[in-house]
Design an enzyme around this catalytic site. Structure first.
Site, PDB file in Angstrom:
ATOM      1  CG  HIS A 219      -0.264   0.427   2.483  1.00 36.24           C
ATOM      2  ND1 HIS A 219       0.411  -0.464   3.259  1.00 36.24           N
ATOM      3  CD2 HIS A 219      -0.129   1.638   3.109  1.00 36.24           C
ATOM      4  CE1 HIS A 219       0.914   0.154   4.322  1.00 36.24           C
ATOM      5  NE2 HIS A 219       0.612   1.432   4.255  1.00 36.24           N
TER       6      HIS A 219
HETATM    7  C1  UD1 Z   1      -2.229   6.111   4.990  1.00 35.85           C
HETATM    8  C2  UD1 Z   1      -0.980   6.720   5.639  1.00 35.85           C
HETATM    9  C3  UD1 Z   1       0.131   5.661   5.686  1.00 35.85           C
HETATM   10  C4  UD1 Z   1      -0.359   4.403   6.351  1.00 35.85           C
HETATM   11  C5  UD1 Z   1      -1.644   3.914   5.692  1.00 35.85           C
HETATM   12  C6  UD1 Z   1      -2.200   2.750   6.451  1.00 35.85           C
HETATM   13  C7  UD1 Z   1      -0.651   9.126   5.220  1.00 35.85           C
HETATM   14  C8  UD1 Z   1       0.089  10.141   4.442  1.00 35.85           C
HETATM   15  N1  UD1 Z   1      -0.494   7.847   4.843  1.00 35.85           N
HETATM   16  O1  UD1 Z   1      -1.888   5.778   3.656  1.00 35.85           O
HETATM   17  O2  UD1 Z   1       1.219   6.183   6.432  1.00 35.85           O
HETATM   18  O3  UD1 Z   1       0.641   3.416   6.239  1.00 35.85           O
HETATM   19  O4  UD1 Z   1      -2.614   4.955   5.703  1.00 35.85           O
HETATM   20  O5  UD1 Z   1      -3.070   1.991   5.691  1.00 35.85           O
HETATM   21  O6  UD1 Z   1      -1.360   9.475   6.144  1.00 35.85           O
HETATM   22  N2  UD1 Z   1      -8.978   4.721   0.196  1.00 35.85           N
HETATM   23  C9  UD1 Z   1     -10.212   4.152   0.040  1.00 35.85           C
HETATM   24  N3  UD1 Z   1     -10.918   3.841   1.161  1.00 35.85           N
HETATM   25  C10 UD1 Z   1     -10.483   4.094   2.422  1.00 35.85           C
HETATM   26  C11 UD1 Z   1      -9.229   4.695   2.551  1.00 35.85           C
HETATM   27  C12 UD1 Z   1      -8.481   5.009   1.437  1.00 35.85           C
HETATM   28  O7  UD1 Z   1     -10.658   3.886  -1.067  1.00 35.85           O
HETATM   29  O8  UD1 Z   1     -11.179   3.777   3.405  1.00 35.85           O
HETATM   30  C13 UD1 Z   1      -8.181   5.027  -1.016  1.00 35.85           C
HETATM   31  C14 UD1 Z   1      -8.492   6.406  -1.612  1.00 35.85           C
HETATM   32  O9  UD1 Z   1      -8.402   6.284  -2.994  1.00 35.85           O
HETATM   33  C15 UD1 Z   1      -7.347   7.248  -1.095  1.00 35.85           C
HETATM   34  C16 UD1 Z   1      -6.207   6.255  -1.057  1.00 35.85           C
HETATM   35  O10 UD1 Z   1      -6.792   5.015  -0.678  1.00 35.85           O
HETATM   36  O11 UD1 Z   1      -7.071   8.346  -1.931  1.00 35.85           O
HETATM   37  C17 UD1 Z   1      -5.113   6.616  -0.080  1.00 35.85           C
HETATM   38  O12 UD1 Z   1      -5.648   6.826   1.236  1.00 35.85           O
HETATM   39  P1  UD1 Z   1      -4.865   7.755   2.289  1.00 35.85           P
HETATM   40  O13 UD1 Z   1      -5.516   7.650   3.607  1.00 35.85           O
HETATM   41  O14 UD1 Z   1      -4.647   9.096   1.734  1.00 35.85           O
HETATM   42  O15 UD1 Z   1      -3.443   7.106   2.340  1.00 35.85           O
HETATM   43  P2  UD1 Z   1      -2.997   5.595   2.556  1.00 35.85           P
HETATM   44  O16 UD1 Z   1      -2.302   5.134   1.337  1.00 35.85           O
HETATM   45  O17 UD1 Z   1      -4.132   4.797   3.062  1.00 35.85           O
HETATM   46  N1  UDP Z   2      -4.153  -5.177   8.673  1.00 38.25           N
HETATM   47  C1  UDP Z   2      -5.427  -5.712   8.778  1.00 38.25           C
HETATM   48  N2  UDP Z   2      -6.030  -6.142   7.623  1.00 38.25           N
HETATM   49  C2  UDP Z   2      -5.448  -6.072   6.405  1.00 38.25           C
HETATM   50  C3  UDP Z   2      -4.141  -5.514   6.317  1.00 38.25           C
HETATM   51  C4  UDP Z   2      -3.526  -5.063   7.474  1.00 38.25           C
HETATM   52  O1  UDP Z   2      -5.994  -5.818   9.871  1.00 38.25           O
HETATM   53  O2  UDP Z   2      -6.057  -6.484   5.414  1.00 38.25           O
HETATM   54  C5  UDP Z   2      -3.498  -4.703   9.909  1.00 38.25           C
HETATM   55  C6  UDP Z   2      -2.133  -5.319  10.174  1.00 38.25           C
HETATM   56  O3  UDP Z   2      -2.271  -6.539  10.861  1.00 38.25           O
HETATM   57  C7  UDP Z   2      -1.450  -4.243  10.998  1.00 38.25           C
HETATM   58  C8  UDP Z   2      -2.029  -2.959  10.430  1.00 38.25           C
HETATM   59  O4  UDP Z   2      -3.222  -3.330   9.743  1.00 38.25           O
HETATM   60  O5  UDP Z   2      -1.796  -4.341  12.360  1.00 38.25           O
HETATM   61  C9  UDP Z   2      -1.049  -2.345   9.479  1.00 38.25           C
HETATM   62  O6  UDP Z   2      -1.673  -1.336   8.773  1.00 38.25           O
HETATM   63  P1  UDP Z   2      -1.188  -0.847   7.332  1.00 38.25           P
HETATM   64  O7  UDP Z   2      -0.404  -1.910   6.673  1.00 38.25           O
HETATM   65  O8  UDP Z   2      -2.393  -0.342   6.634  1.00 38.25           O
HETATM   66  O9  UDP Z   2      -0.308   0.440   7.682  1.00 38.25           O
HETATM   67  P2  UDP Z   2       1.174   0.692   8.225  1.00 38.25           P
HETATM   68  O10 UDP Z   2       1.393  -0.175   9.410  1.00 38.25           O
HETATM   69  O11 UDP Z   2       2.112   0.433   7.106  1.00 38.25           O
HETATM   70  O12 UDP Z   2       1.162   2.141   8.558  1.00 38.25           O
END
Ligand code: UD1
Ligand code: UDP
Length: 380
Positions: A219
């Protein structure tokens, strides 16, 4: 009675907050009142709601429903919304987790109006300021009053940036306190591990054999938004699952799902879609995720949380990044940094396939980090 105001927004923060909410409910009910503010950064049911139900986190008192957007737009709206709530609630502390835009918004909103910031998972650094998370971490740490690094490396990083571990109470933004009391994610992995064994049917539902499949997640924005990197990663997953004849389970973040269909070449996508060993599913719940992690042969990920959980459950891990904040795991040999490099990923897979035993040492506390953090706030 003290009042803490917790900011959550992205999936991993909701999970981290579960440890603090659990400690409030079980140990400090008469001493701490917790107000939960969800920024709405993550909003799909399987990126947010599922965790509240399953991990028994109290429903947020406020949801700002900010949703997705460019950094400035998303973070700015969050700051505006959080400031209004802080003025109304007047908490003793704001509690922020990790390094997302929700973390940064909480840090800025609170510090400007002199509400002490408690940063859980402070001090981590990738030393790569092209990552939005690195900016969020640095800024949040430097306006915090209490910093709780989850590792000794986190403490060292902070000291190198001018923080002192010699400071005495009363702590303030200009005299912050730094304490490594362990990692709340480790608390959660220990606490939910047995529950996952008892309640999750995902292995049988997906017809998976213990230690005979790979779990993968992708991601990170520099992987999802770069055609070449995304292609290299998917090509390696395709290659391993096909030529090594091992199933790969890929619960896909919505960001990656969107990018996969728009960035990968049409012919390759067709190949990918016909590969029965590469199983793409929607994001799973935390208990399902733990069950998948505990029983996997190996984990491939660019997630911070997942690489650490791989280590907690003694699974080898291929990290799809150039660097990591969790350097201890790589130094221990349990994980390899393979970037988005097809050759490195395949080579590393083969290496772990032959030398799979992981010796996990305890680097992340004793599973009671949340309780210790709250006790600290009460004592000072
Ligand atoms: C965010 C965090 C990242 C973290 C990740 C965990 C920032 C800058 N990034 O990244 O550090 O590791 O969350 O998962 O804060 N989207 C959906 N549905 C949702 C959420 C997101 O469709 O419920 C899609 C949207 O297209 C959105 C994209 O995912 O534009 C990115 O979401 P965003 O929260 O901006 O960043 P993450 O990549 O999720
Ligand atoms: N996780 C989850 N379901 C998923 C993928 C991840 O519950 O399908 C959990 C995972 O076990 C961990 C957390 O989400 O506890 C990590 O989140 P993510 O990878 O989105 O973000 P990051 O840790 O890189 O910020």
């Amino acid at each position: 009675m003290i009042k803490i105001l917790t900011i959550i927004g992205a999936r991993p923060q909701i999970i981290k907050a579960a440890a603090i909410s659990r400690a409030v409910a079980t140990k400090f009910q008469d001493k701490i009142k917790e107000i939960i503010v969800h920024t709405g950064q993550h909003y799909d049911a399987n990126m947010s709601d599922v965790f509240f139900e399953e991990l028994k986190i109290p429903k947020p008192d406020y949801n700002l429903n900010i949703g997705s957007g460019k950094h400035g737009d998303q973070t700015g709206k969050m700051i505006f919304g959080i400031e209004e709530i802080l003025e109304k609630e007047c908490p003793n502390y704001i509690v922020i987790y990790g390094d997302t835009n929700s973390t940064l918004a909480g840090a800025i909103a609170a510090s400007k109006i002199h509400i002490p910031v408690v940063h859980i998972e402070a001090g981590l650094r990738s030393f790569n300021k092209r990552m939005p998370e690195e900016i969020n971490r640095i800024v949040s740490d430097h306006v915090s009053t209490y910093l709780f690094p989850p590792t000794q490396t986190g403490v060292i990083n902070l000291v190198k940036e001018g923080f002192s571990i010699e400071n005495n109470p009363p702590y303030s933004i200009d005299n912050p306190g730094i304490f490594n009391l362990g990692d709340v994610m480790f608390d959660n992995s220990l606490f939910f591990s047995e529950i996952a064994d008892e309640t999750s049917n995902i292995l049988s539902d997906m017809n998976l054999e213990i230690n005979n499949y790979i779990l993968a997640t992708i991601h990170r924005n520099n992987n999802t938004d770069d055609k070449n990197r995304l292609t290299q990663i998917f090509k390696s997953l395709h290659h391993i699952s096909k030529h090594q004849n091992v199933k790969i389970i890929l619960p896909l973040h919505p960001r990656t799902l969107k990018q996969k269909d728009s960035l990968l070449q049409k012919e390759f996508l067709e190949d990918l879609n016909s590969n029965k060993n590469l199983i793409i599913i929607e994001p799973v719940s935390f208990l399902e995720m733990i069950a998948l992690e505990k029983n996997a042969k190996l984990i491939i990920t660019d997630s911070g949380g997942v690489q650490k959980e791989a280590f907690f459950f003694q699974k080898p891990c291929i990290i799809l990044r150039q660097e990591t904040e969790w350097v201890e795991i790589v130094e221990s040999g349990a994980a390899h940094l393979c970037d988005a490099d097809f050759d490195k990923i395949i080579e590393s897979y083969k290496w772990f396939d032959e030398n799979g035993e992981i010796q996990a040492t305890n680097l992340y506390g004793d599973g009671n980090a949340a309780e210790k953090i709250l006790q600290h706030l009460l004592n000072d």
